[in-house]
Design a protein around this motif. Structure first.
Motif, PDB file in Angstrom:
ATOM      1  N   ASP A 194       0.832  -1.208   0.000  1.00  0.00           N
ATOM      2  CA  ASP A 194       0.000   0.000   0.000  1.00  0.00           C
ATOM      3  C   ASP A 194       0.866   1.257   0.000  1.00  0.00           C
ATOM      4  O   ASP A 194       0.547   2.243  -0.676  1.00  0.00           O
ATOM      5  CB  ASP A 194      -0.922   0.007   1.220  1.00  0.00           C
ATOM      6  N   ALA A 195       1.960   1.219   0.769  1.00  0.00           N
ATOM      7  CA  ALA A 195       2.848   2.384   0.827  1.00  0.00           C
ATOM      8  C   ALA A 195       3.461   2.672  -0.538  1.00  0.00           C
ATOM      9  O   ALA A 195       3.588   3.830  -0.951  1.00  0.00           O
ATOM     10  CB  ALA A 195       3.937   2.162   1.874  1.00  0.00           C
ATOM     11  N   THR A 200      -4.182   4.045   1.121  1.00  0.00           N
ATOM     12  CA  THR A 200      -4.400   4.009   2.568  1.00  0.00           C
ATOM     13  C   THR A 200      -4.807   2.605   2.989  1.00  0.00           C
ATOM     14  O   THR A 200      -5.766   2.044   2.451  1.00  0.00           O
ATOM     15  CB  THR A 200      -5.498   5.001   2.983  1.00  0.00           C
ATOM     16  N   SER A 201      -4.083   2.041   3.946  1.00  0.00           N
ATOM     17  CA  SER A 201      -4.378   0.686   4.418  1.00  0.00           C
ATOM     18  C   SER A 201      -5.559   0.693   5.381  1.00  0.00           C
ATOM     19  O   SER A 201      -5.765   1.660   6.117  1.00  0.00           O
ATOM     20  CB  SER A 201      -3.165   0.091   5.142  1.00  0.00           C
ATOM     21  N   GLN A 202      -6.293  -0.392   5.372  1.00  0.00           N
ATOM     22  CA  GLN A 202      -7.349  -0.603   6.354  1.00  0.00           C
ATOM     23  C   GLN A 202      -6.827  -1.518   7.451  1.00  0.00           C
ATOM     24  O   GLN A 202      -6.352  -2.618   7.173  1.00  0.00           O
ATOM     25  CB  GLN A 202      -8.586  -1.218   5.709  1.00  0.00           C
ATOM     26  N   GLU A 255       6.346   2.736   9.290  1.00  0.00           N
ATOM     27  CA  GLU A 255       6.481   4.186   9.136  1.00  0.00           C
ATOM     28  C   GLU A 255       7.948   4.587   9.019  1.00  0.00           C
ATOM     29  O   GLU A 255       8.310   5.452   8.219  1.00  0.00           O
ATOM     30  CB  GLU A 255       5.829   4.907  10.314  1.00  0.00           C
ATOM     31  N   HIS A 262       3.500   5.556   4.511  1.00  0.00           N
ATOM     32  CA  HIS A 262       2.378   4.657   4.741  1.00  0.00           C
ATOM     33  C   HIS A 262       1.291   5.342   5.567  1.00  0.00           C
ATOM     34  O   HIS A 262       1.566   5.944   6.608  1.00  0.00           O
ATOM     35  CB  HIS A 262       2.832   3.393   5.482  1.00  0.00           C
ATOM     36  N   CYS A 263       0.060   5.230   5.100  1.00  0.00           N
ATOM     37  CA  CYS A 263      -1.101   5.787   5.817  1.00  0.00           C
ATOM     38  C   CYS A 263      -2.100   4.666   6.065  1.00  0.00           C
ATOM     39  O   CYS A 263      -2.220   3.738   5.263  1.00  0.00           O
ATOM     40  CB  CYS A 263      -1.775   6.885   4.998  1.00  0.00           C
ATOM     41  N   TYR A 264      -2.826   4.773   7.184  1.00  0.00           N
ATOM     42  CA  TYR A 264      -3.810   3.733   7.489  1.00  0.00           C
ATOM     43  C   TYR A 264      -5.015   4.337   8.182  1.00  0.00           C
ATOM     44  O   TYR A 264      -4.976   5.453   8.706  1.00  0.00           O
ATOM     45  CB  TYR A 264      -3.190   2.650   8.381  1.00  0.00           C
ATOM     46  N   GLU A 265      -6.107   3.559   8.150  1.00  0.00           N
ATOM     47  CA  GLU A 265      -7.333   3.931   8.852  1.00  0.00           C
ATOM     48  C   GLU A 265      -7.883   2.704   9.566  1.00  0.00           C
ATOM     49  O   GLU A 265      -7.745   1.578   9.081  1.00  0.00           O
ATOM     50  CB  GLU A 265      -8.381   4.483   7.872  1.00  0.00           C
TER      51      GLU A 265
END
Length: 313
Positions: A194-195, A200-202, A255, A262-265
């Motif tokens: 994803d990065a 954005t990762s779940q 990170e 990398h971003c996630y939610e």
């Protein structure tokens, strides 16, 4: 290596299978790859390797594949936790018929070959406060884990009734695949992919979920160690780091290596699996001297480097 017979590898294009395919020729093993009929060519470790095409679903080609090998390494990916979900029928239909097709071919055409099967080292035990050993009771809490438990029982049946010799590897959360993952399994590889893609990762459930992570090269070395110690009864072995890390720790490492890319939610309405899993791998160490050599910190950095190298080819 006890003899010069080839080793049959089913699932050579998968994460663990490709690591095995790269490692074994370095130690004098000839690898015979079983590839899907009509599928793309599988990159082989060396020109002398063989390819037999067919289908584990229909059984086509398995007779030629199993004849004359010293071991069958069954690392085919038939299902993953996210795809089997909570419906056991999906898991059973995907995983059990191909497994029995291979075992039946062994019984009829090469009962002396050793059979290797990758089970799950976390989900099969359920949620445990302490690190379970191979003698701990199993407590599957998902369709995927239940499918693995039934696969293990199937293999034991073939051991007892047909004298098949097997090694069941209860592998913890393996990672380190250079190629992008095509399925939503394996948080480290999936998040690193994803990065790279800028997606954005779940994150399912909680950041405090803990898992035992093992670098894929260490899994391949465990298979090698067991291959080189062939004069053993059928066994079950845990394969992992024997320690757990929270998802929060994993995300912090990701990170660092991605330099904040990398971003996630958080997604709280998805099944996150058991709260904690860590397995005791001392039996494998005592049996063949295997120990994991790649720490989580080093493994995440190496996985990131591999993925970027693969992307830049």
């Amino acid at each position: 290596m006890t003899d010069h017979l080839p080793v049959l590898l089913i699932g050579a294009s998968g994460m663990i299978g490709s690591a095995i395919a790269s490692l074994l020729p370095e130690h004098g093993y000839k690898v015979r790859v079983f590839a899907r009929e009509g599928g793309s060519s599988v990159p082989l470790a060396q020109p002398a390797d063989e390819v037999v095409r067919g289908s584990i679903v229909t059984g086509e080609g398995l007779v030629d594949a199993v004849k004359g090998v010293q071991a069958v390494l069954y690392f085919a990916s038939t299902s993953v936790p996210a795809t089997s979900g909570d419906n056991p029928a999906i898991e059973f239909q995907a995983s059990l018929p191909p497994l029995t097709n291979v075992l039946n071919a062994l019984v009829r055409y090469n009962p002396q070959a050793r059979f290797f099967f990758p089970s799950t080292g976390g989900a099969i035990y359920g949620s445990c406060d302490n690190a379970p050993s191979e003698s701990s009771p199993t407590h599957p809490l998902s369709a995927y884990a239940l499918g693995k438990a039934l696969a293990e029982q199937t293999i034991r049946f073939y051991n007892d009734v047909f004298n098949i010799r097997s090694d069941i590897l209860r592998i913890s959360n393996a990672y380190g695949n250079a190629r992008p993952r095509s399925v939503p399994q394996g948080v480290i590889d999936h998040f690193l992919d994803d990065a790279i893609r800028g997606v954005t990762s779940q994150v399912w459930g909680s950041l405090e979920v803990q898992r035992d992570y093992i670098f894929v090269d260490d899994v391949a070395h465990a298979v090698l160690a067991l291959l080189e110690a062939t004069r053993r009864p059928s066994s079950v072995f845990n394969v992992g780091q024997s320690e757990s890390h929270s998802l929060r720790q994993v995300l912090n490492l990701i990170e660092q290596v991605t330099e904040g890319r990398h971003c996630y939610e958080l997604v709280k309405d998805q099944y996150a699996g058991v709260a904690r899993s860590s397995i005791d791998c001392s039996l494998l160490t005592h049996a063949v001297g295997w120990r994991p050599s790649v720490s989580l910190q080093d493994g995440v950095a190496l996985a990131w480097r591999r993925k970027n190298e693969f992307r830049n080819r």
